[in-house]
Design an enzyme around this catalytic site. Structure first.
Site, PDB file in Angstrom:
ATOM      1  N   HIS A  74      22.629  86.280  71.793  1.00  0.00           N
ATOM      2  CA  HIS A  74      21.480  86.435  70.906  1.00  0.00           C
ATOM      3  C   HIS A  74      21.634  87.715  70.099  1.00  0.00           C
ATOM      4  CE1 HIS A  74      19.731  89.469  73.507  1.00  0.00           C
ATOM      5  NE2 HIS A  74      19.699  88.635  74.532  1.00  0.00           N
ATOM      6  N   HIS A 114      22.579  91.085  71.830  1.00  0.00           N
ATOM      7  CA  HIS A 114      24.003  91.232  72.178  1.00  0.00           C
ATOM      8  C   HIS A 114      24.824  91.540  70.918  1.00  0.00           C
ATOM      9  CE1 HIS A 114      22.866  87.868  75.196  1.00  0.00           C
ATOM     10  NE2 HIS A 114      22.792  89.024  75.839  1.00  0.00           N
ATOM     11  N   CYS A 152      15.182  92.502  91.709  1.00  0.00           N
ATOM     12  CA  CYS A 152      14.907  91.656  90.547  1.00  0.00           C
ATOM     13  C   CYS A 152      16.198  90.950  90.165  1.00  0.00           C
ATOM     14  CB  CYS A 152      14.397  92.472  89.360  1.00  0.00           C
ATOM     15  SG  CYS A 152      14.392  91.469  87.842  1.00  0.00           S
ATOM     16  N   CYS A 161      17.505  91.572  86.516  1.00  0.00           N
ATOM     17  CA  CYS A 161      18.240  92.834  86.325  1.00  0.00           C
ATOM     18  C   CYS A 161      19.443  92.918  87.248  1.00  0.00           C
ATOM     19  CB  CYS A 161      17.370  94.046  86.640  1.00  0.00           C
ATOM     20  SG  CYS A 161      15.937  94.244  85.607  1.00  0.00           S
ATOM     21  N   CYS A 207       8.852  93.241  88.066  1.00  0.00           N
ATOM     22  CA  CYS A 207       9.891  94.034  87.412  1.00  0.00           C
ATOM     23  C   CYS A 207       9.364  94.507  86.051  1.00  0.00           C
ATOM     24  CB  CYS A 207      11.135  93.171  87.222  1.00  0.00           C
ATOM     25  SG  CYS A 207      12.214  93.791  85.940  1.00  0.00           S
ATOM     26  N   HIS A 244      11.487  92.374  83.265  1.00  0.00           N
ATOM     27  CA  HIS A 244      11.363  90.907  83.220  1.00  0.00           C
ATOM     28  C   HIS A 244       9.954  90.395  83.517  1.00  0.00           C
ATOM     29  CE1 HIS A 244      15.713  91.499  83.465  1.00  0.00           C
ATOM     30  NE2 HIS A 244      15.758  90.395  82.747  1.00  0.00           N
ATOM     31  N   LYS A 265      11.032  93.368  73.853  1.00  0.00           N
ATOM     32  CA  LYS A 265      12.500  93.367  73.806  1.00  0.00           C
ATOM     33  C   LYS A 265      12.979  91.962  73.454  1.00  0.00           C
ATOM     34  CE  LYS A 265      16.557  94.339  76.619  1.00  0.00           C
ATOM     35  NZ  LYS A 265      17.144  93.375  77.527  1.00  0.00           N
ATOM     36  N   LYS A 289      16.732  85.980  75.014  1.00  0.00           N
ATOM     37  CA  LYS A 289      16.774  84.570  74.643  1.00  0.00           C
ATOM     38  C   LYS A 289      15.365  83.984  74.662  1.00  0.00           C
ATOM     39  CE  LYS A 289      18.719  80.153  75.553  1.00  0.00           C
ATOM     40  NZ  LYS A 289      18.686  79.287  76.712  1.00  0.00           N
TER      41      LYS A 289
END
Ligand code: MSP
Length: 509
Positions: free
Chosen positions: A18, A21, A126, A129, A143, A146, A294, A297
């Site tokens: 994505h 990256h 998590c 992570c 987390c 996430h 953030k 995906k």
């Protein structure tokens, strides 16, 4: 000759590539391209991180084996990087035999040196992570990244004596202030090292999707301790000592701020524990956000790298092409802090810097030179004011790339473009009669275009190669070597000039 070894993080294969990256990868690519221009013996590595619970679960969800999951997704990263001209010299997969060999060799060293012991571990984990959290680090048991509940794990694990290295690392970063850039992230790492640093669990016995621990085959290494070693594997650790000694001392890791603790604390400690005393340098960037979240995906707001490159016929948006896409991510987000991704900002930047400034300059210079000076390039004035401006642009561009600041490097390069456009506006060569005066002005402009084309090539490799050919230069722009290549008046005098379509057609908002 200096060496320059640059890496991206290796990407998890539970997700397709994505924009987050892509951001890291384009930056590392531009660093590599810049250092190649500077004549450094450059080695640029990227790859995929294929072990661990996250991948095993993604495979399970998809009804395939972890290896199939890894094979299917790793290729998507390779294809994505090829499609945007990423110039990596190697692509590592952590499931390759060469990587197993290096992980086992390095960890065996750490074990033999007495830095590993066995203990029982209980903690909150998590899977997103692939990391343990303490109670205080969680937000209502979730987390912080996430936003999902951490899971309680209870296992007999092998532990690494990280605590033994905290002081040495703290001292190291205090004495070497430019190891972690920008500065704010160095302070963050110093802060982590000043707190109590606990030993870390480095193995799992509850899963088998990983690299076996060589002294205890019932365990596999915890995915991060296999993953970090990829950087050493590809440089020849335990397989090619000469190569490792050549590249390792110059290793630079480009990473997002989310993985700073693993890279700047755990990893150098492991290296020291294995007896490797050359420690990495880091360029740390912030997150790309969409609506304050953030980008990932699941929170992509439906934008894929391909849509931005090629456009989207369904909603009628224009693509930016490979160069427009790369340029945006190098130029727009400040390097370090988080920044909001915006399509509108991308259009504005494209139209101003690429269409109006660089693209227009190349087009205009060739058109006017054809009209006023004939088919071939006239000579520049050896004393031209543009010559000193070009030298300064080079020096400032070089300094900013060195500091790991792509937006500043491109700003310095673009200053030469703006100055050259102004030089043309001041002299108005299109109003001049053919003769020595107009030849001189256009010779200067062509020479500035040649220089700026070299300096801009790490960001926009396709358009700069096209411009290089249009001004009659032979070979590849990427084969030029700085600083010699910017010597004034070493340019296209006498070469045939070719016109063409605009390099960057304007985009609508
Ligand atoms: N596999 C680990 C890294 C191991 S390196 C030994 C991992 N992979 S990841 O695929 O989740 O993300 C890797 C990197 O992608 C991040 O560190 C960051 O550089 C980049 N990004 C992912 N999402 C991002 C944004 N939203 N914004 C900017 N960069 C992002 O972590």
């Amino acid at each position: 000759m200096s060496t320059f070894y640059v890496t991206t993080p290796i990407y998890y294969v539970n997700d397709v590539p994505h924009i987050g990256h892509t951001y890291t990868t384009v930056i590392a690519d531009a660093f590599a391209r810049w250092h190649r221009l500077m004549g450094d013996d450059t080695f640029f590595l990227t790859g995929t991180d294929e072990h661990g619970l996250k991948i095993a679960r993604a495979a399970e969800d998809n009804g395939i084996t972890p290896r199939e999951q890894a094979d299917n997704t790793s290729i998507r990263f390779r294809e994505a990087w090829e499609s945007i001209d990423i110039s990596n010299d190697d692509f590592i997969r952590t499931t390759e035999p060469r990587h197993y060999a290096a992980v086992q060799a390095l960890m065996q060293k750490v074990y033999d040196n007495g830095h590993i012991y066995k203990d029982v571990y209980e903690g909150l984990y998590c899977v997103g992570c692939e990391a343990y959290y303490t109670e205080d680090e969680l937000e209502d048991g979730n987390c912080p990244i996430h936003k999902k509940p951490a899971e309680r794990m209870h296992e007999e694990n092998w532990f690494f004596r990280l605590s033994d290295f905290a002081e040495q690392l703290l001292e190291f970063y205090e004495q070497n202030p430019d190891r972690i850039r920008p500065e704010g992230y160095r302070n963050e790492v110093l802060g982590l090292l000043r707190q109590e640093v606990r030993d870390v669990s480095i193995s799992r016995s509850s899963i088998d999707w990983g690299v076996p621990v060589p002294w205890d085959e019932r365990h596999v290494f915890y995915v991060w301790y296999d993953a970090l070693i990829n950087y050493a594997t590809a440089a020849g650790y335990s397989s090619d000592d000469e190569r490792f000694e050549k590249y390792w001392p110059s290793v630079h890791h480009v990473i997002g701020k989310d993985i700073i603790r693993f890279h700047c604390v755990f990893w150098p400690a492991m290296l020291l524990a294995a007896g490797v005393t050359d420690l990495p340098r880091y360029f740390v960037h912030g997150w790309l956000l969409v609506g304050g979240e953030k980008m990932s995906k699941s929170r992509l707001n439906n934008i894929t790298p391909a849509q931005l490159v090629d456009g989207d016929p369904e909603d009628g948006t224009d693509g930016f092409g490979v160069d427009g896409f790369r340029y945006h991510f190098l130029r727009d987000p400040a390097f370090g802090p988080d920044s909001d991704f915006s399509y509108e900002a991308m259009v504005t930047r494209y139209n101003s810097d690429l269409a109006n400034q660089y693209g227009n300059l190349v087009q205009r210079v060739i058109t006017v030179a054809h009209k006023k000076c004939g088919e071939t390039a006239p000579a520049p004035d050896p004393e031209s004011a543009l010559s000193a401006i070009a030298r300064t642009a080079f020096e400032e561009t070089a300094a900013a790339w060195e500091r790991g600041q792509p937006p500043m490097a491109l700003d310095a390069t673009w200053r030469l473009i703006r100055e050259t456009n102004e030089y043309l506006a001041d002299n108005e060569p299109w109003k001049m009669e053919p003769g020595a005066d107009v030849d001189r002005v256009m010779g200067d402009a062509l020479e500035a275009v040649r220089i700026v084309t070299i300096l801009a090539s790490p960001a926009i490799p396709r358009a700069t190669q096209a411009a290089w050919e249009r001004i009659g230069m032979a070979g590849e722009v990427t084969d030029q070597r700085l600083p010699d290549a910017i010597d004034w008046a070493s340019g296209p005098t006498g070469a045939t000039l070719t016109s063409g379509d605009p390099l960057f057609p304007r985009r609508k908002g």
